[in-house]
Design a protein around this motif. Structure first.
Motif, PDB file in Angstrom:
ATOM      1  N   THR A  22      76.234  52.430  81.935  1.00  0.00           N
ATOM      2  CA  THR A  22      76.778  51.757  83.118  1.00  0.00           C
ATOM      3  C   THR A  22      77.842  52.614  83.797  1.00  0.00           C
ATOM      4  O   THR A  22      78.417  53.518  83.195  1.00  0.00           O
TER       5      THR A  22
ATOM      6  N   VAL B 233      76.414  42.533  80.206  1.00  0.00           N
ATOM      7  CA  VAL B 233      75.391  43.570  80.079  1.00  0.00           C
ATOM      8  C   VAL B 233      75.299  44.049  78.638  1.00  0.00           C
ATOM      9  O   VAL B 233      74.203  44.285  78.109  1.00  0.00           O
TER      10      VAL B 233
ATOM     11  N   THR C 200      72.115  43.950  76.295  1.00  0.00           N
ATOM     12  CA  THR C 200      71.675  45.168  75.599  1.00  0.00           C
ATOM     13  C   THR C 200      71.380  44.870  74.141  1.00  0.00           C
ATOM     14  O   THR C 200      70.359  45.297  73.584  1.00  0.00           O
TER      15      THR C 200
ATOM     16  N   LEU D 279      74.543  45.679  87.862  1.00  0.00           N
ATOM     17  CA  LEU D 279      74.899  45.004  86.610  1.00  0.00           C
ATOM     18  C   LEU D 279      74.568  43.522  86.627  1.00  0.00           C
ATOM     19  O   LEU D 279      74.676  42.856  85.593  1.00  0.00           O
TER      20      LEU D 279
ATOM     21  N   ARG E  63      69.814  41.083  85.237  1.00  0.00           N
ATOM     22  CA  ARG E  63      69.383  41.021  83.833  1.00  0.00           C
ATOM     23  C   ARG E  63      67.864  41.129  83.717  1.00  0.00           C
ATOM     24  O   ARG E  63      67.338  41.672  82.737  1.00  0.00           O
TER      25      ARG E  63
END
Length: 314
Positions: free
Chosen positions: A7, A21, A25, A296, A299
């Protein structure tokens, strides 16, 4: 091939944005969450403002449980190496041994000016000494002292504490965290990677030069008697994937990029296109890819990659 989410929070993100995020992940099965280490946006207003990399990673160390965490890359201009060694060791302890340190010379003069951080014209010497210092401090046995006298830094009689949880990939008898050195330079950067790094990273290269750059770092390993197979070879590329052309084009527009340019330089297009590109890079020796995620809030983008790209590369 390992897939890591990468990111760029200086473009505008709160800690909670990054945590969302990072948790995605973890939930979706990616290997790691990494972030850049910058203090100024590179386009747009940057609201709500930057977050500090190692403060962020300290929080994520407690708010996640599996994924590895790190910087790609911290700048040698931002922190004294003694302080950096303490910060990274502490976050490694907080995470239970999941931290990696990417360290580079720094390049973005404007962020230094904006926050009053010195930005010397020549920085490669700073980077070299920082790599020696942080690994030297971590690797000093408990009860012994560490001293260093260089052109840029002097340490006297340091207790070299605290220690990371992990052991050094280069010397498992000593404490340390995996160090990442990256760049596209022809000589000095590969030599640093061969000497200090667990991983050599190519960040946003022209894809036609990947094989040449990997040959260079392998030769640098051989010159100092290191087995090139002990050095992880990785790449960082922008990610923009759509289940069809319309979704891909929409995602490209959301990050302000042209679809053709993304296809040429990044991991872009349909899932099948991205699988083919990553498979080609794997054939050249790349075993780890950092997927630069610029939106960001999306999703579903990560879910698509986890479902339709990752399974083909395991």
């Amino acid at each position: 091939m390992q897939l890591r989410i990468f990111t760029e929070p200086q473009q505008g993100a709160t800690y909670d944005d990054l945590l969302a995020v990072a948790r995605a992940t973890e939930d979706l099965g990616f290997d790691a969450f990494f972030r850049s280490d910058h203090y100024l946006t590179m386009g747009g207003d940057g609201l709500p403002g930057p977050t500090d990399a190692w403060t962020t990673l300290a929080g994520l160390a407690r708010d996640t449980s599996r994924i590895r965490l790190g910087t790609l890359v911290s700048s040698a201009t931002f922190r004294h190496p003694g302080v950096l060694a303490i910060q990274v060791a502490q976050v490694d302890q907080m995470s239970g041994g999941r931290v990696e340190l990417g360290l580079g010379a720094g390049w973005f003069a404007a962020e230094h000016a904006a926050y009053g951080i010195p930005f010397p014209e020549k920085r490669f010497g700073l980077l070299t000494e920082q790599l020696e210092l942080v690994t030297g401090l971590w690797g000093t046995p408990i009860g012994e002292r560490y001293s260093f006298h260089g052109a840029h830094y002097t340490l006297e009689d340091s207790p070299a504490l605290p220690k990371p949880v992990q052991t050094s990939p280069l010397d498992p008898s000593r404490a340390g965290v995996p160090v990442i050195v990256g760049g596209l330079g022809p000589r000095r950067t590969p030599a640093l990677a061969a000497r200090f790094a667990a991983e050599f990273n190519l960040s946003f290269p022209e894809l036609g030069v990947v094989e040449e750059k990997l040959r260079t770092v392998r030769a640098a390993c051989e010159e100092i008697g290191r087995d090139p197979g002990t050095l992880v070879e990785s790449i960082a590329l922008v990610l923009c994937v759509g289940s069809d052309e319309a979704e891909f084009t929409r995602r490209a527009a959301a990050i302000g990029r042209e679809p053709d340019e993304l296809r040429e330089h990044g991991l872009a297009g349909t899932p099948a296109e991205v699988v083919d590109r990553l498979a080609g890079l794997r054939e050249q020796g790349i075993s780890r890819a950092y997927l630069q995620v610029l939106d960001l809030t999306d999703r579903e983008h990560l879910e698509l990659v986890a479902a339709e790209v990752a399974p083909h590369l395991r």
